[in-house]
Write an enzyme that holds these catalytic residues in place. Structure first.
Site, PDB file in Angstrom:
ATOM      1  CB  CYS A 235     111.476  24.306 107.807  1.00  0.00           C
ATOM      2  SG  CYS A 235     111.190  22.644 107.400  1.00  0.00           S
ATOM      3  NE  ARG A 240     107.410  25.033 107.555  1.00  0.00           N
ATOM      4  CZ  ARG A 240     107.284  25.649 108.738  1.00  0.00           C
ATOM      5  NH1 ARG A 240     106.924  27.082 108.735  1.00  0.00           N
ATOM      6  NH2 ARG A 240     107.665  25.207 109.967  1.00  0.00           N
TER       7      ARG A 240
END
Lengths: 280, 96
Positions: A235, A240
């Site tokens: 990410c 994430r």
């Protein structure tokens, strides 16, 4: 391994708030959230201060992780339940980090802090901090089978699955950071060529809980990700993608999945590597 | 807390001219509500999410175009469609 070994719901946490062998740990992007309020008996791990080397861009080393968990009163045989804001982004990051250093029993609170709050469950004042006696925690050497480095990513172009879990606008190059952060980064926008854009949010329901295993398998199949191949998720800074790593590695049981924690802030600053712009 | 503040959070230190800002507050009967606000892009895909402040406020740094702002609070979900542009504040008051 099954889903219930790594994911617990709020009722489970509520029932184990006073279990001395269960350590509830809050890890938030907003590291001050714990100071406002938190789940009773939860301890805090600060992803910036506690989990990063203070000088180099890297994790704390094995001895540093041992010192951290010892000071937090976490023993090797404790069940660690992580939760946090942002749909468990940094709790997932900490989960991956705990696994990197070999902690046996670590789980996520499904839905994290948001689900807990939307259920209107009790939180205690930030000043109410549990007293856990220090332990002598022993970590294992970092398991790099779970961690991708920049050369792994360059070598994976066109050869392995690359899953870019950022939002479509970050993937296409329209935004450089999640939209709740100022857009001030100086590196190049875009994505790693051949990466598929499967935003982390597709793994979760609005309340932050994970979708069912069937829904998750269908998601990756529909996006054309052949899970029999090696996969690297990335990410912007690796939190994430830790959530997507959790989905693929822990919930769906795919062994050959790595998280690239250097992620776009590293890749997008490298000289000479290929970058692609535009949507999927 | 002493009630909701109108509009988004304080803009001190924010480069308003060079950002595309979507901000506002979430209230119930004029009082701030603690919950979450998510930003969805023109295709309905999640882009960002923030908890509301103690005064019910939220802010996003977006890009120009059409967005949906979705408030998630205990017992309610409310959507607002907005069009954001650079250098201008897009204020989104949400009553739930």
């Amino acid at each position: 391994m099954s889903r219930s070994d790594v994911l617990v719901d709020a009722d489970w946490v509520q029932a184990h708030l006073d279990d001395p062998k269960v350590v509830i740990v809050e890890v938030d992007e907003d590291t001050a959230a714990y100071d406002k309020n938190h789940i009773r008996n939860a301890v805090r791990i600060d992803w910036k201060k506690d989990l990063q080397d203070p000088v180099r861009r890297d994790f704390v080393d094995q001895a540093g992780f041992e010192a951290l968990l010892s000071a937090k009163g976490i023993a090797n045989d404790d069940t660690v339940v992580l939760y946090g804001g942002n749909n468990n982004w940094f709790a997932s990051y900490a989960f991956w980090y705990f696994k990197l250093y070999g902690h046996q029993d670590v789980r996520l609170l499904d839905g994290g802090r948001k689900k807990w709050e939307l259920d209107s469950r009790d939180l205690v004042d930030g000043a109410e901090v549990p007293n856990r006696p220090a332990t002598e925690y022993r970590a294992q050497a970092q398991n790099t089978a779970l961690r991708a480095f920049r050369d792994d990513v360059v070598n994976a172009i066109g050869a392995k699955n690359l899953v870019d879990v950022r939002s479509p606008d970050e993937f296409s190059g329209r935004l450089l950071a999640p939209a709740h952060l100022p857009q001030e980064q100086s590196q190049r926008p875009g994505h790693v060529p051949t990466a598929r854009n499967i935003p982390w949010s597709k793994n979760a329901n609005d309340d932050g809980t994970f979708k069912s295993d069937e829904e998750l398998r269908a998601l990756y199949a529909a996006e054309g990700v052949d899970l029999s191949k090696e996969t690297i998720a990335y990410c912007r800074i690796g939190e994430r993608s830790a959530l997507t790593w959790f989905v693929l590695h822990q919930l769906l049981g795919q062994e050959n999945v790595k998280n690239y924690d250097g992620s776009w802030t590293e890749y997008g600053s490298l000289v000479g590597v290929p970058i692609e712009l535009g949507a999927n | 807390m002493c009630g909701a503040k109108a509009g988004g959070p304080d803009l001190a230190g924010v480069d308003v001219a060079n950002e595309t800002i979507i901000q506002g507050s979430v209230t119930r009967d004029g009082e701030p509500v603690n919950g979450y606000v998510r930003l969805l892009d023109a295709s309905g895909e999640f882009t960002a999410e923030v908890p509301t402040s103690a005064t019910g406020q939220f802010r996003f740094f977006a890009a120009e175009g059409q967005w949906t702002v979705r408030a998630l609070v205990p017992g309610a979900t409310v959507d607002r469609k907005v069009v954001a542009s650079k250098g201008a504040l897009t204020e989104v008051p949400i009553a739930v």
